[in-house]
Design a protein around this motif. Sequence first.
Motif, short mmCIF file in Angstrom:
data_model
loop_
_atom_site.label_atom_id
_atom_site.label_comp_id
_atom_site.label_asym_id
_atom_site.label_seq_id
_atom_site.Cartn_x
_atom_site.Cartn_y
_atom_site.Cartn_z
N PHE A 18 23.87 -37.82 34.48
CA PHE A 18 23.86 -36.52 33.80
C PHE A 18 22.42 -36.04 33.60
O PHE A 18 21.55 -36.82 33.22
N SER A 19 22.19 -34.77 33.86
CA SER A 19 20.85 -34.21 33.65
C SER A 19 20.93 -32.73 33.30
O SER A 19 21.97 -32.09 33.52
N VAL A 20 19.84 -32.22 32.76
CA VAL A 20 19.69 -30.79 32.49
C VAL A 20 18.35 -30.34 33.08
O VAL A 20 17.37 -31.08 33.04
N PRO A 21 18.32 -29.12 33.62
CA PRO A 21 17.06 -28.59 34.14
C PRO A 21 16.20 -28.02 33.01
O PRO A 21 16.72 -27.48 32.04
N VAL A 22 14.89 -28.16 33.17
CA VAL A 22 13.96 -27.63 32.18
C VAL A 22 12.77 -27.04 32.94
O VAL A 22 12.29 -27.63 33.91
N SER A 23 12.30 -25.90 32.46
CA SER A 23 11.07 -25.28 32.96
C SER A 23 10.03 -25.38 31.85
O SER A 23 10.31 -24.98 30.73
N VAL A 24 8.87 -25.91 32.15
CA VAL A 24 7.84 -26.08 31.13
C VAL A 24 7.28 -24.70 30.76
O VAL A 24 6.72 -24.00 31.61
N ARG A 25 7.46 -24.33 29.51
CA ARG A 25 6.97 -23.04 29.02
C ARG A 25 5.49 -23.14 28.63
O ARG A 25 5.00 -24.22 28.28
N PHE A 26 4.80 -22.01 28.66
CA PHE A 26 3.38 -21.96 28.30
C PHE A 26 3.17 -22.50 26.89
O PHE A 26 2.22 -23.24 26.63
N SER A 27 4.06 -22.16 25.98
CA SER A 27 3.93 -22.58 24.58
C SER A 27 4.08 -24.09 24.40
O SER A 27 3.75 -24.62 23.35
N GLU A 28 4.56 -24.78 25.43
CA GLU A 28 4.75 -26.23 25.36
C GLU A 28 3.55 -27.00 25.90
O GLU A 28 3.59 -28.23 26.00
N THR A 29 2.49 -26.28 26.25
CA THR A 29 1.32 -26.94 26.83
C THR A 29 0.14 -26.88 25.87
O THR A 29 0.10 -26.06 24.95
N ASP A 30 -0.83 -27.77 26.11
CA ASP A 30 -2.05 -27.77 25.30
C ASP A 30 -3.11 -26.90 25.97
O ASP A 30 -2.84 -26.24 26.99
N MET A 31 -4.31 -26.90 25.45
CA MET A 31 -5.36 -26.02 25.97
C MET A 31 -5.80 -26.40 27.39
O MET A 31 -6.48 -25.62 28.05
N TYR A 32 -5.40 -27.56 27.88
CA TYR A 32 -5.72 -27.97 29.24
C TYR A 32 -4.57 -27.71 30.21
O TYR A 32 -4.65 -28.06 31.38
N GLY A 33 -3.49 -27.11 29.70
CA GLY A 33 -2.33 -26.80 30.53
C GLY A 33 -1.35 -27.95 30.68
O GLY A 33 -0.37 -27.84 31.39
N HIS A 34 -1.62 -29.10 30.00
CA HIS A 34 -0.71 -30.25 30.04
C HIS A 34 0.46 -30.03 29.09
O HIS A 34 0.29 -29.43 28.03
N LEU A 35 1.57 -30.61 29.42
CA LEU A 35 2.70 -30.64 28.50
C LEU A 35 2.26 -31.37 27.22
O LEU A 35 1.73 -32.48 27.29
N ASN A 36 2.46 -30.75 26.08
CA ASN A 36 2.11 -31.37 24.80
C ASN A 36 2.93 -32.64 24.62
O ASN A 36 4.11 -32.67 24.97
N ASN A 37 2.33 -33.69 24.06
CA ASN A 37 3.00 -34.99 23.96
C ASN A 37 4.20 -35.01 23.02
O ASN A 37 4.94 -35.98 22.99
N TYR A 43 12.97 -32.09 24.77
CA TYR A 43 13.77 -32.19 25.99
C TYR A 43 14.84 -33.28 25.86
O TYR A 43 15.96 -33.12 26.34
N PHE A 44 14.47 -34.40 25.22
CA PHE A 44 15.45 -35.46 24.98
C PHE A 44 16.61 -34.93 24.15
O PHE A 44 17.78 -35.21 24.44
N GLU A 45 16.29 -34.17 23.10
CA GLU A 45 17.34 -33.60 22.25
C GLU A 45 18.24 -32.67 23.05
O GLU A 45 19.47 -32.75 22.94
N LEU A 46 17.66 -31.80 23.85
CA LEU A 46 18.43 -30.88 24.68
C LEU A 46 19.39 -31.66 25.59
O LEU A 46 20.59 -31.38 25.63
N ALA A 47 18.86 -32.64 26.30
CA ALA A 47 19.67 -33.43 27.22
C ALA A 47 20.76 -34.21 26.48
O ALA A 47 21.91 -34.28 26.91
N ARG A 48 20.39 -34.80 25.34
CA ARG A 48 21.35 -35.59 24.55
C ARG A 48 22.50 -34.71 24.06
O ARG A 48 23.67 -35.08 24.19
N ILE A 49 22.19 -33.55 23.52
CA ILE A 49 23.24 -32.67 23.00
C ILE A 49 24.14 -32.17 24.13
O ILE A 49 25.37 -32.16 23.99
N GLU A 50 23.55 -31.78 25.24
CA GLU A 50 24.37 -31.33 26.38
C GLU A 50 25.26 -32.46 26.89
O GLU A 50 26.41 -32.24 27.24
#
Length: 147
Positions: A18-37, A43-50
């Motif tokens: 089972f999986s869910v698709p996710v697109s990394v939003r700008f607001s989810e990144t830090d000043m270097y463009g990395h996904l915030n830790n 994402y775990f919560e989204l996948a778990r609930i689905e």
Amino acid sequence: MRAVYIKDLSTWASEFKFSVPVSVRFSETDMYGHLNNTVPFIYFELARIEFLKEIRLMNNWLDPKGASFPVVADLQCDFVKQVFFDEKLEVFVKIATVGNSSVDIHYMGKNDKDEIVFTGRGTMVQIGRQTGKGIPWSEEEKILFVN
């Protein structure tokens, strides 16, 4: 990979269904463009609930008159590869083990190159609304988790 909950990576990864698709939003990144830790936990919560909706367990917990609801007792994430703004990810979830009133859930994030970018695990416990204590899974619930 150093995650202690993964014995053999290829076997472990192949068990996800089972999986869910996710697109990394700008607001989810830090000043270097990395996904915030902190974001993989969302994402775990989204996948778990689905997943729980898919196996038809979520409805019981959403009933305001229901006797029980789930809580996350612990949650961890292990980062494998960098993730950046606008990447397309697939976040996988599976049940690793079912206890008396708890369940150990594993997670895996993959990018569109089919590379693992993060893994995780956590324990969810079913507790009583009135008592705040663990409520054992019914046999029907245990079957839903493992099928």
